[in-house]
Each structure stands twice: as structure tokens, then as C-alpha cells.
Motif scaffolding. Structure first.
Motif, short mmCIF file in Angstrom:
data_model
loop_
_atom_site.label_atom_id
_atom_site.label_comp_id
_atom_site.label_asym_id
_atom_site.label_seq_id
_atom_site.Cartn_x
_atom_site.Cartn_y
_atom_site.Cartn_z
N PRO A 1 1.17 -0.81 9.52
CA PRO A 1 1.71 -0.16 8.32
C PRO A 1 0.92 1.11 8.01
O PRO A 1 -0.29 1.17 8.22
N SER B 1 3.14 -0.99 3.27
CA SER B 1 4.33 -0.23 3.64
C SER B 1 5.02 -0.95 4.80
O SER B 1 4.49 -1.90 5.37
N ALA C 1 8.62 -2.55 3.24
CA ALA C 1 7.48 -2.49 2.33
C ALA C 1 7.62 -3.58 1.26
O ALA C 1 8.72 -3.92 0.82
#
Length: 543
Positions: free
Chosen positions: A440, A470, A488
Motif C-alpha cells: 500500500p 490505502s 483502501a
């Protein structure tokens, strides 16, 4: 100690029941000598986390879904594989022995010796639905799997090092690790039973040394070396041939530390690391194929600062470069020619011809860089705030060499194969320049804790935390349907604990995953979920 955990799925797909007995002994015949011994025997029953077989199919799984759309269904954990729960069962025995001996050699050195051994034996009966293409539909089939028949792991370390006090710090030693696992099944093997068992083994021997040297006021230089020798053994299922390979690797660590102020430290480190290579069976070659070690070169520079108890602040920037990144293809639906000259289309599941084996391979390059920070603020004696976070940019290299070995496109690049989770059709995706899995761009963790001091001398601590990530891919396959994408999300938890004034009694209650949000953990070969909302209560009593 005994523990029983019901399945997180509705209806129950798998549960876990364990019983264990543990003993520890600390012996100090004189101040320079210390001995610690430990032993534990455990029995694992049920199925699920800690008792689920690696093969042939995942038990706790759901149908594939795009991004995080399953969270719109009400209760994601009510959408699982409808297994015959009464027939899922594990009967595993696990034993562990640990030992440590320490001897102080005057004022200048300390000798440590450590030993640990773990063994597992037993079998599992699992009855999952295994209908193609996504292992949810179809008729339930039962398998008795002897995954640990047996399993053993041993580690030993001898270390000579400097005492904690003093300007110089040094450490030299030897490390040995061995691993062996034999597995077989009553079905799902070309040669059924123990005669068709597979075996994997490993041995790692390493010599290491590290030293921290002060060179002037506030400045220290850090250096270290490690030489590793690895031996790997493979006997594929239903085969009598045992393959072996040897590897060796030298790693280093070089850096400096500088005391900018009394409570401010700046450091920079350049270090290498590696993941050993190994062997994998290639059915197209009718032979085992050796794959290289995955190596990493890591550069990190940061600062650790504090302002008494009020503020602590850590910030680090890093850059990693990986070579020979290891991955494994796991796909079917391509045609092979058998030894008798007949054409055969490889299918999902076990008992496939050897020609259907798709091996591990090395991707030439991958890299990542980013920032990590940790801030702790204590505005008063009873309050604490924590903020942790990370920014990451992780990509596979460009213009990569060939990866997939069967039925792959002829166009240049690193193609990996996968089967569409709904149709079962064979597809390929190119990894050149793609985002690495489980990477992420942003993660954040917030935490607040408050302490209430009672007149009795006891303390009540209340804590709340939140976590944000995210979106990211859960595997290297990046499909247009977003079956491998986790959007997310935010999640969090609450906890409260009471500790008596004597510190001999403690009672805690917690709620984890407060929003009951289902996080996608994997997409291939099956889609699995993280933990649902958990509410727990624990107590501890020392006497």
C-alpha cells in the motif's frame, strides 16, 4: 492450558481446539552462570488456523469478489464454503524443547548457547467443496492428509559477545538451522499412501560477526559480515528420486551512528540480505529445477529523537533493491504431451501428471523506497498519543526476462499465469513495471491511551486505536475484475484493563476490528478473509 475457538464463519466451517502443557526452569548456580530450560507439549484438534492442512484445498474461503464489495453483503463471514463441518478434524501432536546457557567470562566477554527443537506428527481430515473454478461449488470431498509425517525443526546458536556496558560492542558466533517435512495423503497422489510421500529438507550453517567502534566524540562506526551455506533437498510426491542443491551467500552491514544531541541520534546503514534458493520440480523437463537466492540491498537513514518523557520521534527513509525476486506460478488449463504420446489438458487439483508441474522462477529485479515514522506524545502523566505511518513505492523492474514456462505468450517480458476465479480460463499478466503485492502507498496507525489511578493503588488503562491502509494488490496477479484488489479501508479497536496494586492480578477486555470490516487476505488459489470483529476477555493471576 486449553483453548477452544469457534469458527468465524456462519455456518461454522472450521474450529480450533488445543490443549497444552508447559514447563520452564531457571537455574543460576552462581552469578556468572545462568541456565534456562523449557518444554511444551500440545494437541491440536478441529481445523482452521494452526491446524489446517496446506493441501489439498483451503477450508475457510469465500467466492471471489471485486475490490471490497463483499462488505456490502451484511455479514461477509456468512458467505463461506459450505463444508461438512462435522467431518473436518485434526489430530496433531506438537512438542517443543528450548534451552539457553549463559556464562560471563570476567568483565570482557559473555558466552551464550541456545538450542530449540520443534516436532509435529499426526493427520488431518478435511472435507472442503472443491468444484472448479473457485473451490466453493461442487460436491464435498474428504481427504485424510498426513502433512506432518513427520516434521522436525532444530536451531542452535553459539555466540561470544561484549557485555552491555562499555563503548565497544562486538558479537561473533555460529548458527545452525535444520528443517525436514514429509507429507502424504490417502488420495490426491499418483502413488497413494506413504509410498508416494513428498519430502522437503533444509540445512543452513552461518558464521557471523559484528562490531560497533567509537571513532570520536558522538561518532560510532558499525560493521558486520555473515557467511551462510545452505543445503536443500526435494523428493516430489509419488517419485523415488531425491534431488539436492547447495548455495552460499555473504552478507554485510556497514553504517554509522552520530549523537547530534543528548537525546538525538542520527544513523545510516547499508546492508545486504538474502532468501535462500531451492529446488522445484519442472514437469516439462521431468527434472528438478534450481532457482536462485533472492538478495536484497537495503539503504536506510534516519533520526531518533526525544524530549524527555514528553516527546519521542523516529523518522527513517529507506531504499531496497531486490535481485532474483522469487515467485511461483500456479495455473492449469494448458496442454501437455504424456510419456505415451497422448495429449492431456492439465486440470486443477492433485493427482495430475508430472508434466503439469509449473516451477518457481526468479524475477530479475524489484525495488521499493519510502518513509516510516513513529511519534509518541505524553502531554501528562496519564495520557499517551501514538502516530505511526509509512509511505511506500514498490515496483517490479522493467524489461524483465522470461518467467512463466508453460503456454505463456511469446512476447518479451515476465508473464505469469493464473486461472480466472469465475470461469477457470487461463490468463497471463505481465509484471514488468507493475506494483508489488501487499505494498500500500500509505499506512497509518493512531493510538490513544489514558490511565486512571485508583485510591486502592490499582490502575485502569483505556485505549483506542485506528488503522488505515490505502488500496493494494494481495498477489502479483492484477486482474481487470479486481478480484485481487483490496480497497483502501479503516479499522480500529478498543480495550480496557485493570491492574491491581500488587501487579499480581490483571483483567482485560477488548474489541478488535470494531467496524467488522472484511480484509481480503488472498485471491489465488482461493479467496480468504481476515479476522472479523473479535470481543475478548482475559485474566492473569501470578502467585
Amino acid at each position: 492450558m486449553a483453548a477452544v475457538r469457534n469458527s468465524w464463519f456462519t455456518p461454522a466451517l472450521a474450529d480450533l481446539a488445543t490443549q497444552s502443557m508447559r514447563a520452564n526452569l531457571l537455574f543460576e548456580p552462581s552469578s556468572p552462570v545462568q541456565l534456562r530450560l523449557g518444554a511444551e507439549v500440545s494437541h491440536l484438534g478441529g481445523t482452521g488456523g494452526g491446524a489446517e492442512a496446506d493441501v489439498p484445498f483451503v477450508v475457510d474461503k469465500v467466492a471471489p469478489y471485486a475490490a471490497d464489495s463483499i462488505n456490502a453483503s451484511g455479514n461477509p463471514w456468512a458467505l463461506g464454503d459450505r463444508t461438512e463441518t462435522g467431518r473436518n478434524h485434526a489430530d496433531l501432536w506438537q512438542s517443543a524443547i528450548t534451552g539457553h546457557a549463559g556464562l560471563r567470562l570476567g568483565q570482557g566477554a559473555v558466552f551464550d548457547a541456545a538450542l530449540a527443537h520443534l516436532s509435529i506428527a499426526g493427520h488431518q481430515d478435511i472435507c472442503p467443496h472443491a468444484g472448479a473454478p473457485w473451490l466453493i461449488s461442487g460436491t464435498s470431498s474428504c481427504y485424510t492428509v498426513h502433512e506432518f509425517a513427520p516434521f522436525g525443526q532444530t536451531s542452535a546458536e553459539l555466540r561470544l559477545h561484549s557485555p552491555d556496558a562499555g563503548p565497544w560492542h562486538w558479537n561473533i558466533g555460529q548458527y545452525l538451522w535444520t528443517y525436514g517435512k514429509t507429507s502424504w495423503a490417502q488420495a490426491d497422489q499418483t502413488v497413494p499412501g506413504p509410498a508416494g510421500a513428498s519430502h522437503v529438507g533444509a540445512r543452513t550453517l552461518a558464521l557471523f560477526g559484528e562490531v560497533t567502534v567509537p571513532i570520536r566524540d558522538g561518532w560510532r562506526v558499525v560493521g558486520g559480515l555473515r557467511q551462510s551455506w545452505d543445503h536443500r533437498v526435494l523428493r516430489p510426491a509419488s517419485m523415488s528420486t531425491t534431488y539436492a542443491a547447495d548455495f552460499h551467500h555473504i552478507d554485510f552491514r556497514l553504517g554509522y551512528e552520530y549523537d547530534v544531541a543528548r537525546d538525538v541520534l542520527h544513523y545510516t546503514t547499508l546492508a545486504s540480505g538474502y532468501r535462500p534458493g531451492g529446488l522445484t520440480y519442472d514437469g516439462n523437463l521431468s527434472d528438478a529445477r534450481r532457482f536462485d537466492a533472492e538478495s536484497t540491498l537495503a539503504l536506510e537513514s534516519g533520526i531518533k529523537a526525544g524530549l524527555g518523557r514528553v516527546l519521542q520521534f523516529n523518522l527513517a527513509a529507506y531504499a531496497y533493491r531486490q535481485s532474483h525476486y522469487q515467485d511461483i506460478d500456479n495455473y492449469n488449463g494448458f496442454s501437455v504431451t504424456l510419456a505415451n504420446g497422448q495429449s492431456y489438458v492439465c486440470a486443477a487439483g492433485g493427482a495430475q501428471p508430472a508434466q503439469c508441474s509449473v516451477p518457481v522462477f526468479n524475477i530479475a529485479r524489484a525495488s521499493s523506497y519510502g518513509l516510516e515514522w513513529n511519534i509518541r506524545v505524553r502531554p501528562g502523566a496519564n495520557d499517551q498519543f501514538d502516530l505511526e505511518g509509512a509511505l511506500m513505492h514498490a515496483r517490479f523492474g522493467k524489461n524483465l526476462p522470461t518467467c512463466a514456462t508453460a503456454a505463456a505468450p511469446q512476447a518479451p517480458g515476465c508473464w505469469i499465469g493464473y486461472n480466472h476465479q469465475q470461469t477457470g480460463a487461463l490468463h497471463f499478466v505481465r509484471l514488468d513495471g507493475a506494483v508489488q503485492p501487499h505494498a500500500p502507498t500509505l499506512t497509518l496507525r493512531l493510538r490513544y491511551e489514558h490511565s486512571f489511578h485508583l485510591r486502592s493503588g490499582g490502575v485502569i488503562q483505556a485505549q483506542g486505536d485506528g488503522f488505515h491502509s490505502s488500496g493494494y494488490w494481495v498477489g502479483p496477479v492484477q486482474d481487470a475484475a479486481l478480484f485481487g484488489w483490496q480497497s483502501a479501508y479503516w479499522t480500529g479497536g478498543l480495550s480496557v484493563s485493570y491492574r491491581a496494586a500488587s501487579a499480581r492480578f490483571e483483567l482485560s477486555a477488548y474489541v478488535r476490528n470494531l467496524a467488522n470490516y472484511a480484509v481480503k487476505m488472498s485471491a489465488l488459489p482461493a479467496t480468504t478473509l481476515g479476522d472479523p470483529r473479535n470481543i475478548g476477555l482475559s485474566a492473569r493471576l501470578d502467585w
